[in-house]
Design a protein around this motif. Structure first.
Motif, short mmCIF file in Angstrom:
data_model
loop_
_atom_site.label_atom_id
_atom_site.label_comp_id
_atom_site.label_asym_id
_atom_site.label_seq_id
_atom_site.Cartn_x
_atom_site.Cartn_y
_atom_site.Cartn_z
N PHE A 35 35.07 48.25 25.45
CA PHE A 35 34.85 47.80 26.83
C PHE A 35 33.38 48.02 27.20
CE2 PHE A 35 39.31 48.92 26.61
CZ PHE A 35 39.95 47.93 27.34
N GLU A 36 32.87 47.16 28.09
CA GLU A 36 31.50 47.32 28.54
C GLU A 36 31.40 47.00 30.03
OE1 GLU A 36 27.01 46.01 27.24
OE2 GLU A 36 28.53 44.45 27.37
N PHE A 37 30.89 47.97 30.80
CA PHE A 37 30.47 47.71 32.17
C PHE A 37 29.03 47.23 32.14
CE2 PHE A 37 33.69 50.74 34.18
CZ PHE A 37 34.32 49.74 34.93
N VAL A 38 28.72 46.21 32.93
CA VAL A 38 27.35 45.71 33.07
C VAL A 38 27.09 45.48 34.55
CG1 VAL A 38 25.76 43.81 32.58
CG2 VAL A 38 27.37 44.56 30.82
N TRP A 39 25.98 46.04 35.07
CA TRP A 39 25.61 45.73 36.45
C TRP A 39 24.12 45.51 36.53
CZ3 TRP A 39 27.35 50.42 34.77
CH2 TRP A 39 26.61 51.57 35.02
N HIS A 57 24.12 38.80 39.53
CA HIS A 57 22.99 39.23 40.36
C HIS A 57 23.20 40.70 40.72
CE1 HIS A 57 21.73 35.03 40.99
NE2 HIS A 57 23.03 34.76 41.09
N PRO A 58 22.17 41.39 41.21
CA PRO A 58 22.40 42.74 41.72
C PRO A 58 23.51 42.73 42.75
CG PRO A 58 20.05 42.33 41.54
CD PRO A 58 20.73 41.02 41.25
N GLY A 59 24.45 43.65 42.61
CA GLY A 59 25.63 43.65 43.48
C GLY A 59 26.86 43.11 42.80
N THR A 60 26.75 42.77 41.51
CA THR A 60 27.91 42.32 40.74
C THR A 60 28.15 43.29 39.60
OG1 THR A 60 27.44 39.99 41.22
CG2 THR A 60 28.92 40.45 39.39
N PRO A 79 11.18 39.14 35.40
CA PRO A 79 11.83 40.15 34.56
C PRO A 79 13.19 40.55 35.14
CG PRO A 79 9.53 40.71 34.95
CD PRO A 79 9.86 39.57 35.87
N SER A 80 14.07 40.97 34.26
CA SER A 80 15.40 41.41 34.66
C SER A 80 15.67 42.80 34.08
CB SER A 80 16.47 40.44 34.15
OG SER A 80 16.31 39.16 34.69
N ALA A 81 16.59 43.50 34.71
CA ALA A 81 17.06 44.78 34.19
C ALA A 81 18.53 44.93 34.53
CB ALA A 81 16.25 45.94 34.78
N HIS A 82 19.27 45.49 33.60
CA HIS A 82 20.68 45.76 33.88
C HIS A 82 21.05 47.11 33.28
CE1 HIS A 82 21.49 44.53 29.72
NE2 HIS A 82 22.71 45.01 29.86
N ARG A 105 33.61 42.56 40.02
CA ARG A 105 33.77 43.02 41.39
C ARG A 105 32.40 42.97 42.06
NH1 ARG A 105 38.98 43.77 43.56
NH2 ARG A 105 40.29 44.92 42.09
N SER A 106 32.41 42.71 43.37
CA SER A 106 31.17 42.76 44.15
C SER A 106 30.95 44.18 44.64
CB SER A 106 31.26 41.81 45.34
OG SER A 106 31.36 40.47 44.91
N LEU A 107 29.68 44.59 44.61
CA LEU A 107 29.29 45.91 45.09
C LEU A 107 28.50 45.76 46.38
CD1 LEU A 107 27.96 47.40 41.72
CD2 LEU A 107 30.27 47.60 42.66
N SER A 108 28.57 46.77 47.24
CA SER A 108 27.74 46.82 48.44
C SER A 108 27.25 48.25 48.59
CB SER A 108 28.56 46.40 49.67
OG SER A 108 29.53 47.38 49.96
#
Length: 295
Positions: A35-39, A57-60, A79-82, A105-108
């Motif tokens: 399994f991998e979480f990516v944000w 995008h940031p928040g996902t 540039p991007s970072a995750h 899931r969306s993050l806030s």
């Protein structure tokens, strides 16, 4: 820290780590074995797995699963970072079949999942010797919230209230905010709900174990019990703050519900749940809406 038996148990493999990319970088295809979480932290990405295509995008928060063959295409303009973390699953707890889990899931900023993501990164990189056990626990909490949803139905203050009761709660909360936690007549409560007094009484009798006027008194008494436990206000001041006409009247009504006078409750029941009468009557959700600005 002991983990509740129904919580998922993770085996941390990698991370959490941060990967940074120049514009137009790609990654994959690769086949996941865990399994991998990516944000996303900065920039954006296009994620594809078979026919599934997502813009990140940031928040996902993305959860990719074993066996997925996926491909990332990072932001073409900047540039991007995750952040990412790989883990195995020793026990799914109460989460059920991973095939039925959500993909994103969306993050806030106010979301507990966003705070857990930040905490997991801090644990991984904030000390010379990362606490891997704690990190795995935090990711387990994150997984539980990700799969089951960040806010259970009974936590939201007005979740499950009928339209009439929600309108009543909004109106009474506003009145109490402006005029203090005063008693309200059946006519005032019915007007707030937008129904007749008889209809409101029937609504309360169907939903709760008490009528509307008695319900509002229970809510005021619960506020008083909290003030007795968590303030140095005199009993007279508590009575006044909660809308009772006199300390004597307050003491009599408090004893009828809590079984002891206010002074005894303060000294001998300091660790009791002040909301227990509300729980018994099924009023806790409504009370949270009414007392949000007072407790």
């Amino acid at each position: 820290m002991a983990q509740h038996a129904s919580q998922p148990t993770l085996v941390l493999r990698t991370g959490p780590e941060i990967a940074e990319y120049p514009p137009r970088t790609t990654f994959g295809p690769r086949t996941l074995v865990d399994f991998e979480f990516v944000w996303l932290l900065r920039g954006s990405a296009h994620w594809q797995c078979g026919d599934l295509r997502l813009d990140l995008h940031p928040g996902t928060l993305l959860l990719a699963r074993p066996g997925m063959r996926d491909h990332f295409r990072w932001d073409a303009e900047r540039p991007s970072a995750h952040a990412y973390a790989h883990f195995g699953l020793a026990d799914a707890g109460r989460l059920g079949d991973p095939d039925h889990w959500p993909l994103t899931r969306s993050l806030s900023p106010a979301d507990p999942m966003a705070a857990l993501c930040a905490y997991a990164l801090w644990l991984a990189g904030g000390t010379p010797n990362p606490d891997l056990t704690r990190t795995a626990e935090v990711l387990g909490w994150l997984l539980d919230l990700f799969v089951r949803g960040p806010v259970p139905d009974d936590v939201s203050a007005d979740a499950g209230l009928s339209p009439h009761l929600r309108r009543l709660a909004d109106s009474v909360a506003g009145a109490w905010r402006n005029d203090g936690t005063r008693p309200l007549s059946l006519g005032e409560l019915a007007a707030a709900a937008g129904v007749s007094p008889g209809h409101l009484s029937r609504l309360f009798r169907a939903e709760y174990s008490v009528g509307p006027v008695a319900a509002m008194e229970l809510v005021r008494l619960a506020r008083a019990a909290t003030l007795l436990q968590r303030s140095n206000l005199t009993v007279a001041a508590v009575a006044n703050a909660c809308g009772f006409s006199s300390p004597f009247h307050f003491s009599r009504r408090f004893r009828a519900v809590y079984g002891v006078p206010p002074r005894t409750y303060r000294t001998a029941h300091a660790t009791d749940d002040p909301h227990e009468p509300l729980v018994r009557a099924g009023l806790l959700r409504l009370a949270r809406s009414l007392l949000a600005d007072h407790t």
